[in-house]
Design a protein around this motif. Structure first.
Motif, PDB file in Angstrom:
ATOM      1  N   ARG A  57      -8.328  -3.303  -1.095  1.00 37.46           N
ATOM      2  CA  ARG A  57      -8.527  -3.386  -2.545  1.00 37.46           C
ATOM      3  C   ARG A  57      -7.421  -4.169  -3.240  1.00 37.46           C
ATOM      4  NH1 ARG A  57      -9.278   2.865  -3.571  1.00 37.46           N
ATOM      5  NH2 ARG A  57      -8.112   2.295  -5.453  1.00 37.46           N
ATOM      6  N   GLN A  58      -6.533  -4.770  -2.459  1.00 39.73           N
ATOM      7  CA  GLN A  58      -5.424  -5.502  -3.059  1.00 39.73           C
ATOM      8  C   GLN A  58      -5.841  -6.938  -3.393  1.00 39.73           C
ATOM      9  OE1 GLN A  58      -1.958  -5.370  -0.563  1.00 39.73           O
ATOM     10  NE2 GLN A  58      -2.036  -3.141  -0.326  1.00 39.73           N
TER      11      GLN A  58
ATOM     12  N   GLY B  19      -8.358   0.694 -10.981  1.00 41.16           N
ATOM     13  CA  GLY B  19      -7.669  -0.562 -11.207  1.00 41.16           C
ATOM     14  C   GLY B  19      -8.521  -1.609 -11.852  1.00 41.16           C
TER      15      GLY B  19
ATOM     16  N   THR C  14       2.365   1.489  -3.675  1.00 36.62           N
ATOM     17  CA  THR C  14       1.454   1.543  -4.834  1.00 36.62           C
ATOM     18  C   THR C  14       0.237   2.413  -4.589  1.00 36.62           C
ATOM     19  OG1 THR C  14       0.198  -0.395  -4.101  1.00 36.62           O
ATOM     20  CG2 THR C  14       2.151  -0.784  -5.491  1.00 36.62           C
TER      21      THR C  14
ATOM     22  N   VAL D 272      -2.345   1.480  -3.205  1.00 34.07           N
ATOM     23  CA  VAL D 272      -3.539   0.625  -3.288  1.00 34.07           C
ATOM     24  C   VAL D 272      -3.879   0.171  -1.870  1.00 34.07           C
ATOM     25  CG1 VAL D 272      -4.560  -1.476  -4.222  1.00 34.07           C
ATOM     26  CG2 VAL D 272      -2.936  -0.145  -5.601  1.00 34.07           C
TER      27      VAL D 272
ATOM     28  N   THR E  33      -3.565  -6.640  -8.444  1.00 32.47           N
ATOM     29  CA  THR E  33      -4.657  -5.966  -9.144  1.00 32.47           C
ATOM     30  C   THR E  33      -5.428  -5.131  -8.144  1.00 32.47           C
ATOM     31  OG1 THR E  33      -4.844  -7.840 -10.656  1.00 32.47           O
ATOM     32  CG2 THR E  33      -6.676  -6.289 -10.618  1.00 32.47           C
ATOM     33  N   ASP E  34      -5.731  -3.894  -8.531  1.00 32.08           N
ATOM     34  CA  ASP E  34      -6.573  -3.020  -7.714  1.00 32.08           C
ATOM     35  C   ASP E  34      -8.036  -3.368  -8.028  1.00 32.08           C
ATOM     36  OD1 ASP E  34      -7.924  -1.085  -6.363  1.00 32.08           O
ATOM     37  OD2 ASP E  34      -6.799   0.613  -7.203  1.00 32.08           O
TER      38      ASP E  34
ATOM     39  N   MET F 168       0.840  -1.202   0.000  1.00 29.93           N
ATOM     40  CA  MET F 168       0.000   0.000   0.000  1.00 29.93           C
ATOM     41  C   MET F 168       0.877   1.255   0.000  1.00 29.93           C
ATOM     42  SD  MET F 168      -3.038   1.128   2.657  1.00 29.93           S
ATOM     43  CE  MET F 168      -1.921   1.351   4.050  1.00 29.93           C
TER      44      MET F 168
END
Length: 631
Positions: free
Chosen positions: A116-117, A157, A110, A112, A151-152, A107
């Protein structure tokens, strides 16, 4: 209240140690680690870049917790090569650190968020393999150099990974629901598999908008649609427009932070672990402004319930109202649930008893009910193999009532274990097994597990129970076979008795019939003899007197030779008619009906000649010998 105070103390200690003043950031760290102060502080230090620092954390009890960066550890170091979009990110961690710490560093690099990861290794999501508290060492990587894909799963994403459904691109048969949100005057596009039911769709919308199912008002479904209807069963196009109004005071604000922009599409799969949302209502209640009362859901069982049956009915009704989809709970007392599970007449109809114990003060409860007990595979497994009894332990009075019922119906050892459990250990599923007439705890499943682990627990207990049931079914079948054989023998014996009785009745019937026939024949014979005797006497009485020697008329002498060889004879006048001769024969017991009277020359049967003829006309003089021949 005690739980809230403990979290406030943890939050205060965390901010004091890390100097993080933003409450939202501090809560994010604590919630991602399950309010584990030591782990949260370590992650915060790593994200600040102080990987070589070592500090001491002093809690309220003045005990010291040492927190060290990974550079001081002598343990093996793992290198994670994470591909995100077009970037390659490298993160190094000790194998003793956790999956949650890895995600926090991801996090940081990125932007993210953890929630949401979507991490995959060889196309297998990390979240489905282990929980965030799992040590990296426990993942048993084949090498210290690990390649992952990120991937988000929300906002920008997801748009690059999902192709919106259109009439020409719908190759997999999914449905795109274009939902107009009246509260916000915009659209939400969601993709669903054809097997999705309306209730599952509403729960998925709850996960996105944070609007409970009971506050969702829908327009645009077919008139025959129900919560159990599947999309494939409805007469709608693969792109279908709906209108959703979210009622309730906090619906609009709750959805604004998680909804995507107009035109974007979110694809939701019932078997995917890519999207997970957590209801943090219990935690947010600590930080509501003074004087503002939060919009709380009513408890599954109200305080001070006095009857377990009434409490069970309340639990089932309130659970459905709050969570919508879920397994089928038993409606009745715990004792009745136990009887239903284990006292079925046939072993193949028996099921395991699972007791779901809920506690509203546990931060795991809503996630457990919404995501785990709402999973269609877990629902199917529970409904097919378990009798599921539910109870709410939030209030002490209800907890005492349940434990008393559990002690009386099942086992006191289970009551002792539950009484001593901390709130953060709930919810739990208690598996009760009955063996040789005694109830015992087969398994205790805590709420801090993922769907796969829950499914495995339930399946393992079910398989073990089914193996025991196979033995019981075999013994039951053997007993049934013995009873069937005994019954067949008894039936054969009864049939033999009935056959013998029938034969005896038939013998007696034949004997009686023969006796009746004999009596009838004897009666007929007696009647015949009586008639013959009467005819003989009549014939005898009709005979004229035998002529004497001084008779002036011509006389003939007739001799009758009987079948025995001896003779009878009598004199007649020659003008005597033949019928007198026949009456004489009858008077001596030789009725013309039974005997022929044969003349020797010419040979003739006199019984066939006109009886009005005289003996002279028949040339039966001056003497004749006649033969009596039985017909």
């Amino acid at each position: 209240m005690e739980e809230v105070l403990n979290k406030e103390e943890i939050l205060a200690n965390f901010q004091q140690i890390t100097a993080i003043e933003d409450i939202g950031i501090a809560l994010s760290h604590l919630e991602s680690t399950g309010w584990d102060l030591e782990t949260a502080v370590r992650i915060a230090i790593l994200m600040d870049g102080n990987e070589n620092e070592s500090i001491s954390i002093v809690d309220n009890d003045q005990s010291v917790i040492e927190v060290a960066g990974p550079s001081t550890s002598t343990q093996s170091e793992l290198t994670f090569n994470i591909r995100f979009k077009k970037d390659l990110i490298t993160i190094k961690l000790s194998e003793l650190q956790t999956v949650g710490e890895l995600k926090q560093l991801i996090m940081k690099k990125t932007s993210v968020p953890v929630c949401r990861q979507n991490l995959k290794m060889n196309n297998i999501p990390i979240r489905s393999m282990q929980s965030d508290s799992t040590k990296l060492k426990a993942l048993n990587f084949n090498s210290n150099d690990i390649n992952l894909e990120l991937t988000d799963i929300s906002n920008d994403g997801i748009a690059a990974d999902i192709i919106p459904i259109s009439p020409t691109s719908n190759s997999n048969g999914n449905y795109q629901l274009r939902i107009y949100l009246t509260n916000e005057n915009r659209y939400l596009n969601l993709n669903f598999a054809p097997s999705k039911t309306l209730l599952e769709i509403k729960n998925d919308v709850f996960a996105v908008l944070k609007t409970p199912v009971r506050f969702q008002v829908w327009e645009g479904w077919p008139s025959n649609a129900t919560n159990d209807s599947k999309l494939s069963d409805l007469d709608i196009d693969h792109i279908h427009c709906l209108q959703l109004t979210c009622t309730g005071s906090d619906s609009a604000s709750a959805s604004s932070s998680s909804i995507r922009t107009i035109g974007e599409t979110l694809e939701i799969d019932s078997d995917s672990d890519s999207i997970e949302f957590e209801d943090a209502t219990a935690d947010e209640d600590m930080f509501t402004e003074e004087g503002v009362q939060p919009n709380r859901l009513k408890h599954l069982i109200e305080d001070g319930i006095e009857d377990t049956v009434l409490g069970s009915l309340q639990f089932v009704s309130n659970y459905r109202e709050r969570y919508g989809v879920g397994p089928t709970f038993f409606e009745g007392s715990l004792e009745d649930a136990l009887k239903t599970a284990y006292t079925a007449k046939s072993a193949k109809d028996r099921k395991l008893l699972a007791i779901y114990l809920h506690h509203d003060n546990s931060v795991l409860s809503n996630v457990f009910c919404g995501q785990l007990l709402g999973n269609e595979n877990i629902i199917k497994l529970l409904n097919e193999n378990y009798i599921l009894f539910g109870w709410d332990l939030t209030f002490e009075s209800n907890k005492n009532l349940f434990l008393s019922s559990l002690t009386a119906s099942a086992t006191d050892s289970a009551s002792l274990q539950i009484r001593n459990m901390a709130i953060n250990q709930f919810p739990i599923i208690l598996i009760i097994r009955k063996f040789r007439g005694m109830c015992e705890i087969a398994d205790i499943i805590h709420g801090n597990i993922n769907r796969d682990e829950l499914y495995i627990h339930l399946m393992m207990n079910s398989d073990a129970f089914n193996e025991q049931m196979k033995i019981d079914i075999r013994e039951e079948n053997e007993r049934a076979a013995r009873e069937s054989l005994l019954l067949e023998q008894q039936q054969a014996y009864q049939e033999s008795l009935l056959a013998d009785r029938a034969k005896e009745e038939e013998r007696l019937r034949l004997e009686k019939m023969m006796e009746n026939e004999r009596q009838k024949q004897e009666s007929e014979l007696a009647d015949k003899l009586a008639k013959k005797e009467a005819d003989r006497r009549d014939a005898e009485n009709s005979l004229p007197p035998e002529p004497t020697n001084d008779c002036t008329q011509q006389i003939t002498k007739i001799r009758f030779r009987k079948p025995t060889g001896d003779f009878i004879e009598r004199k007649f006048t020659v003008d005597t008619q033949l019928k007198v001769l026949l009456n004489f024969s009858k008077a001596n017991g030789f009725s013309p009906e039974d005997f022929k009277i044969i003349s020797s020359f010419p040979r003739r049967d006199l019984t066939t000649i006109d009886s009005a003829n005289t003996l002279k006309q028949l040339n039966l003089y001056p003497q004749e010998t006649l033969i009596l021949e039985e017909r």
